[in-house]
Design a protein around this motif. Structure first.
Motif: not given
Length: 810
Positions: A312-316
């Motif tokens: 999945x994608x994680x926003x810093x």
């Protein structure tokens, strides 16, 4: 407010109190004092809370609803803290009107006081319906309720908060609940004194609206949200899309349900904990914001890192967009729900380790996460599960301090999630001065196992609160799945009002009479045995308790290392005990922490008490559960005998023992069918009942079947690692899934002996994987009501398997 309680009477109550109150304030409570004041000021009016409490009373005891009067009192009347007061009602002397007057600071305290009275004065018991429900047969008739001490009984909370749930309970237990089931649970919460529950239902609807503001379409989110049974892991960024997409009707249905849940919680005076933005974002956000710091996470147990489900994608959190989305999410919740308790849960780092361990970077992450909440709610407090500190070696003292101190003191509260086994407050100097809640995790994945650590529950919260410079602010139950082991939760809920350690020996002596409505000496002896065996798991290794019956694919590594290699010692086949000693680390033998012989003796005492107690639903639940427990451990022994016969190249004995094992599985299925708490049918039917059409029914049922068996992807001959974690001892599941799966295994064992070739590993895998896939897609029906006589069945199985058996404890 109840202004009729004179100061002299309050003094008398304080002097004649049944419990030792002590000084309940800790350093941690001082840190959150401002938030507590805000929450008190914003709570529902007293009239609303009293009305809600009367509603719960009517649902619980319609026959005795006129026997109680409820009132809301101020904290000042409780010495500045939360409490409940139980008194004999003045009208008691006229033989008219209510008999007992219960006052409390909130509707929760009022109902907790009602529960306290029913439990300690009337010998009643309150449990989940699946675990036997409410025992009120011991309750005297109207006009004859027991009197309390003339001066009354005052019970204060030792710490302000009583927390409830785990981030994954929403999927393991609540996935298919409607309002009828939620109403019962919220009543149960209030009666246990829970005032700080998670409220995660419907958040996908909020996310849908928020992401649309950032130019993410509904279709873009089809790949982001998982199916209904897997939303907990979708929310934690472990997976995406699996079991989905969610139909639009689900979003609409769940937000309506959430509003009902929150309204009732607020009416009781609870503080619902809402979710916050953790950084988990849909893939489409990268296209809309190409310059944003968005990273792709690693594989979370999928086969061959399948991008359809994993990574999945994680926003810093340090990216400015993080705070924008965080603020929008908080604001959208406020818009939908109208109010908030100012506490938000966020677990950005749960099974997602930060990319670098630089303390300054970690501190900036923590500060940004909190700023996202605070920008939407200036009074926001971040509630974080402390599970990451118990398993991830990344979190050394320096890194822990960096995260915990990145937020102003009092604005971050940590859940010491597994404190009954591995208390982090001890090894982290009270979370380095940060407020925390002492929690009992107890259950993993909603598995059904008689297990617990009663001594730790009865002493751990008190030791933590009274420790030097304590920052403890609450006590909580953070189980992954509910509706099991009622004795554990009965004691744990009581600890929210206990100022001193509980003598478990005395407590357990009183438990059977409350649980079953009467005391029988044999059943009391049985519970003393259970206290010292099943409920004395000092190593706390419940997450290893997967018995052979519900974990047959996991014998794969065991088979490779032990069976397939024909392990010998000095030219002779290994004995059963030697086999176990020689097992590789890749195979976790089912965890056994007690003497099985003693537990079987306890079962014998249960059965002997059956003629007197079998009318009790709570007794029947415990009888089935205890019989199941004994048979499950016997199955482990029987399996080892199969392996020993295989080692001796005795195909006939493997066949005989294999047939006996399969017969045992059938017998267990028959046993489990004797009580509503052990049925597969209700789980599947509750899933289908939330569907709007046949397509949704099929999708939801597949979700329900998959979660309790093997989920995530697999190939024809390579199974997912996520298999059997959410296993259940449910009638229907044993007969139609676990039994046939075991039969396949035995078939290949016998074939390899009879044909003289090695075990055909790939063919075996293909067959049981196909069995799993076919069962998950099946639409056959299962009963939703119990059948059979629990006592007769248990007695029959005891005589069949244990009366003359020699049971090994090793």
């Amino acid at each position: 407010m109840d202004s009729s309680l004179p100061s002299i009477l309050l003094l008398l109550i304080a002097l004649s109190i049944v419990l030792t109150l002590g000084q309940s304030s800790t350093i941690g409570v001082q840190y959150i004092s401002r938030l507590l004041e805000i929450q008190d000021h914003e709570r529902a009016p007293p009239s609303v809370q009293v009305a809600a409490a009367y509603g719960a009373l009517q649902r619980l005891l319609p026959s005795h609803s006129s026997a109680f009067e409820f009132r809301i009192i101020s904290k000042e009347q409780c010495g500045g803290e939360s409490c409940f007061v139980i008194r004999n009602h003045p009208s008691k002397y006229t033989r008219e009107g209510p008999e007992i007057l219960i006052s409390g600071v909130t509707g929760v305290e009022v109902l907790a006081g009602l529960h306290w009275y029913l439990k300690h004065w009337c010998g009643s018991h309150i449990s989940w319906e699946k675990t036997g429900g409410v025992q009120v047969s011991s309750l005297p008739k109207l006009g004859s309720l027991p009197r309390v001490h003339d001066a009354g009984v005052l019970v204060k909370r030792p710490v302000p908060w009583n927390y409830y749930q785990n981030a994954v309970t929403s999927s393991y237990s609540f996935a298919w609940w409607d309002w009828t089931r939620w109403e019962k649970e919220i009543d149960w919460m209030a009666l246990q004194g829970i005032n700080l529950p998670l409220a995660f239902t419907g958040q996908e609807t909020i996310w849908q609206k928020v992401f649309q503001k950032f130019n993410i379409s509904r279709s873009d989110l089809d790949d982001f949200f998982s199916g209904p049974a897997f939303l907990a892991w979708s929310r934690m960024a472990n997976l995406h899309g699996w079991g989905g997409p969610l139909p639009q009707s689900w979003f609409e249905q769940q937000i309506v349900l959430q509003k009902k849940i929150l309204a009732r919680m607020h009416e009781f005076g609870m503080t619902p904990v809402l979710p916050a933005f953790s950084g988990n974002v849909p893939a489409a956000l990268k296209n809309v914001f190409p310059l944003a710091k968005i990273t792709r996470l690693g594989n979370w147990f999928s086969v061959k890192s399948d991008p359809r489900w994993c990574c999945t994608y994680l926003l810093d959190a340090t990216d400015p967009l993080f705070i924008e989305i965080g603020r929008a999410f908080i604001e959208q919740q406020l818009k939908e729900y109208g109010k908030t308790g100012h506490i938000y849960n966020c677990d950005t780092f749960d099974e997602n380790t930060p990319p670098v361990d630089d303390p300054e970077y970690i501190s900036s992450l923590g500060a940004a996460i909190y700023n996202g909440m605070q920008s939407g709610d200036s009074d926001a407090v971040w509630l974080m599960q402390g599970w990451l500190f118990s398993y991830d070696p990344f979190w050394r003292p320096t890194q822990m301090k960096a995260l915990l101190h990145s937020v102003p003191v009092g604005r971050l509260v940590v859940l010491d999630l597994f404190a009954e086994v591995k208390p982090i407050w001890v090894t982290s100097e009270q979370f380095y001065g940060v407020p925390y809640i002492w929690c009992m995790l107890h259950n993993f994945a909603g598995n059904i196992e008689m297990y617990g650590i009663l001594d730790s529950i009865a002493s751990g919260p008190v030791e933590a609160r009274l420790s030097e410079k304590s920052t403890m602010v609450g006590i909580g139950m953070s189980m992954e799945g509910i509706e099991q082991n009622p004795v554990v939760y009965d004691l744990m809920s009581e600890m929210a009002f206990q100022h001193n350690k509980v003598d478990v020996k005395v407590w357990i002596d009183q438990y059977p009479a409350r649980r079953y409505g009467r005391s029988v000496s044999l059943i009391q002896d049985a519970w003393n045995v259970l206290y010292h065996t099943l409920y004395n798991c000092t190593d706390g290794a419940f997450d290893k308790n997967r018995d052979v019956i519900v974990a047959f694919p996991d014998v794969d590594p065991f088979f490779i290392s032990i069976v397939h290699k024909r392990v010998h010692h000095n030219g002779k086949p290994l004995s059963r005990s030697a086999l176990m000693k020689s097992q590789t680390d890749s195979y976790d033998h089912p965890h056994l922490w007690y003497s099985t012989a003693e537990v079987i003796q306890a079962l014998k005492l249960f059965i002997a008490s059956g003629d007197e107690l079998s009318a009790s639903n709570t007794f029947r639940y415990d009888l089935v559960d205890l019989t199941r427990q004994a048979l499950a451990k016997y199955a482990n022994e029987l399996f080892l005998e199969v392996i020993e016969a295989y080692q001796l190249n005795d195909a006939h004995e493997v066949g005989r023992l294999g047939r006996r094992f399969l017969e045992l599985v059938e017998d267990m299925d028959t046993l489990l069918a004797c009580h509503d708490g052990f049925l597969l049918g209700p789980w599947l039917e509750s899933a289908k009942q939330l569907a709007q059409d046949e397509v949704q029914q099929k999708q939801f049922e597949w979700n329900a079947r998959t979660q309790i068996t093997m989920w995530f992807d697999n190939t024809e001959d390579e199974a997912s690692l996520l298999r059997d974690y959410g296993n259940k001892y449910w009638s229907g599941l044993l007969r139609d899934y676990y039994g046939p799966r075991a039969a396949i295994y035995f078939k290949y064992l016998i074939e390899s002996l009879e044909n003289g070739h090695g075990f055909r590993l790939k063919e075996w895998r293909r067959e049981w994987i196909k069995l799993t896939n076919d069962w998950q897609s099946n639409r056959n029906l299962y009963p939703v009501e119990s059948s059979g006589d629990a006592l007769k069945t248990s007695r029959l199985l005891y005589n069949k398997y244990f009366q003359n058996a020699v049971i090994s404890d090793h």
